[in-house]
Write a protein that holds these residues in place. Sequence first.
Motif, short mmCIF file in Angstrom:
data_model
loop_
_atom_site.label_atom_id
_atom_site.label_comp_id
_atom_site.label_asym_id
_atom_site.label_seq_id
_atom_site.Cartn_x
_atom_site.Cartn_y
_atom_site.Cartn_z
N SER A 36 -48.72 36.07 0.34
CA SER A 36 -47.26 36.30 0.32
C SER A 36 -46.49 35.02 0.64
N SER A 37 -45.45 34.77 -0.13
CA SER A 37 -44.55 33.66 0.20
C SER A 37 -43.81 34.01 1.49
N ASP A 38 -43.21 33.02 2.13
CA ASP A 38 -42.44 33.26 3.36
C ASP A 38 -41.30 34.24 3.07
N GLU A 39 -40.64 34.07 1.91
CA GLU A 39 -39.49 34.92 1.54
C GLU A 39 -39.95 36.37 1.35
N LEU A 40 -41.09 36.53 0.69
CA LEU A 40 -41.61 37.89 0.45
C LEU A 40 -41.93 38.57 1.78
N LEU A 42 -40.57 37.99 4.64
CA LEU A 42 -39.29 38.32 5.30
C LEU A 42 -38.74 39.64 4.75
N ASN A 43 -38.80 39.80 3.44
CA ASN A 43 -38.31 41.05 2.82
C ASN A 43 -39.17 42.24 3.22
N CYS A 48 -39.78 36.24 9.53
CA CYS A 48 -40.44 35.10 8.90
C CYS A 48 -41.84 35.01 9.48
N TYR A 53 -45.98 29.12 4.83
CA TYR A 53 -46.90 29.29 3.70
C TYR A 53 -47.97 28.21 3.64
N GLU A 73 -45.11 35.97 -5.11
CA GLU A 73 -43.66 35.82 -4.95
C GLU A 73 -42.94 37.16 -4.93
N SER A 74 -43.58 38.17 -5.57
CA SER A 74 -42.90 39.46 -5.70
C SER A 74 -43.90 40.60 -5.70
#
Length: 132
Positions: A36-40, A42-43, A48, A53, A73-74
Amino acid sequence: MRRIITFGTFDVLHVGHIRILNRARSHGDHLTVGLSSDELNLNKKGRCPVYPYQSRLELLTSLRFVDDVFKEESLELKREYILQHKADVLVMGNDWEGKFDEFKDICDVVYLPRTPSISTTEIIEIIKEVHT
Ligand code: CTP
């Protein structure tokens, strides 16, 4: 050649992560991890990751039973990732039991039992308590 794929954040790497990756790899000859990306993260988890990553990537790629790591990413792209990486088997922890059965048309889907009594969330909570 039987290709395995799994997904996760693997933040604050712990023995539960090591065991599932090792067991996942033993289902075939090649293990790809969608990290998982850091953004993913977080969601998904509302925080965080503790380790960014690049650090998580470095840890996973140094494990002898991990052959390849790519950035997830998703959550919506699982089907594409499975196809792109030519995976024969999707392995997930049984906290996801039944959640990925929709991919049984393109690969085998295996849920492995989680290691009891350990999780990244719990480790973070324990460290917080020690410091308050
Ligand atoms: N996992 C496991 N045993 C544990 C913890 C995790 O087998 N005790 C597995 C999960 O089932 C998943 C993979 O490790 O297939 C990555 O999980 P991840 O969500 O990154 O780790 P957790 O420790 O569950 O993180 P969190 O507490 O943040 O949910």
